[in-house]
Design a protein around this motif. Structure first.
Motif, short mmCIF file in Angstrom:
data_model
loop_
_atom_site.label_atom_id
_atom_site.label_comp_id
_atom_site.label_asym_id
_atom_site.label_seq_id
_atom_site.Cartn_x
_atom_site.Cartn_y
_atom_site.Cartn_z
N TRP A 55 0.84 -1.20 0.00
CA TRP A 55 0.00 0.00 0.00
C TRP A 55 0.87 1.25 0.00
O TRP A 55 0.57 2.23 -0.67
CB TRP A 55 -0.93 -0.03 1.21
N ARG A 86 2.68 2.05 -3.94
CA ARG A 86 1.59 1.73 -4.87
C ARG A 86 2.08 1.40 -6.29
O ARG A 86 1.41 0.72 -7.04
CB ARG A 86 0.61 2.89 -4.96
N ASP A 87 3.25 1.94 -6.64
CA ASP A 87 3.78 1.68 -7.98
C ASP A 87 4.35 0.26 -8.09
O ASP A 87 4.69 -0.18 -9.18
CB ASP A 87 4.85 2.71 -8.34
N ALA A 90 2.29 -5.53 -6.81
CA ALA A 90 1.52 -4.38 -6.31
C ALA A 90 0.13 -4.87 -5.95
O ALA A 90 -0.33 -5.92 -6.41
CB ALA A 90 1.43 -3.29 -7.38
N GLU A 93 -6.76 -3.02 -7.32
CA GLU A 93 -7.74 -2.06 -6.78
C GLU A 93 -8.50 -2.68 -5.61
O GLU A 93 -8.74 -2.03 -4.60
CB GLU A 93 -8.71 -1.60 -7.88
N LEU A 139 -6.21 -2.76 -2.60
CA LEU A 139 -6.14 -1.44 -1.97
C LEU A 139 -7.38 -1.18 -1.12
O LEU A 139 -7.27 -0.73 0.03
CB LEU A 139 -6.01 -0.34 -3.03
N GLU A 181 -7.30 -0.82 2.98
CA GLU A 181 -7.69 0.43 3.65
C GLU A 181 -8.71 0.16 4.76
O GLU A 181 -8.65 0.77 5.82
CB GLU A 181 -8.18 1.43 2.62
#
Length: 153
Positions: free
Chosen positions: A54, A57-58, A104, A107, A110, A114
């Motif tokens: 996280w 992110r790249d 990575a 979506e 992520l 979170e």
């Protein structure tokens, strides 16, 4: 500089403080492991990998990820394999070096992280709710000084 021939009067107290600090750390970590298992059906290593991804992110190489987490490549790979299987992480090959693979969060990864991070923060807040703002300031200062010990010795 301390005289090695003369015993340090604070030595035993420092040892007891270390043991107390270690006990608090282990108890909190065990509580958080159980919290993540029961409330989110996940593990602390999985949370740690997702947190590292996280922050970057790249994407990162598997070697970078292992270094960030202070774990072996094998341990990181096992967690990433499961995250990828669950659609939460994605590996991509480097365009310039076919031996290099980046990982990575997706979506969905992520989004899930979170929510996990929010709940994790709330649980840590509950664990240390008895500490006041002044306590936290003092503790932060003490830990900063303790962390500098190796740099000044």
């Amino acid at each position: 500089m301390t005289d090695p021939a003369k015993p340090d009067p604070l030595s035993k107290r420092r040892l007891k403080s270390w043991i107390r600090l270690l006990g608090v750390t282990r108890a909190a970590e065990n509580h958080l492991r159980e919290f993540l298992r029961v409330n989110h059906d996940t593990t602390l290593p999985r949370f740690d990998v997702m947190a590292a991804l996280w922050r970057r992110r790249d994407g990162v190489t598997m070697s970078e990820l292992s270094r960030m987490l202070l774990v072996s490549n094998g341990n990181a790979t096992a967690v990433v394999d499961r995250l990828e299987k669950d659609g939460l992480a994605k590996r991509t090959q480097s365009a310039t070096d076919r031996r290099t693979v980046y990982v990575a969060l997706t979506e969905e990864g992520l989004r899930q992280f979170e929510q996990l991070a929010t709940d994790h923060e709330g649980e840590v807040n509950k664990l240390f709710a008895s500490l006041t703002e002044d306590d936290l300031d003092a503790l932060t200062e003490i830990l900063k000084r303790a962390g500098q010990r190796g740099e000044t010795a």
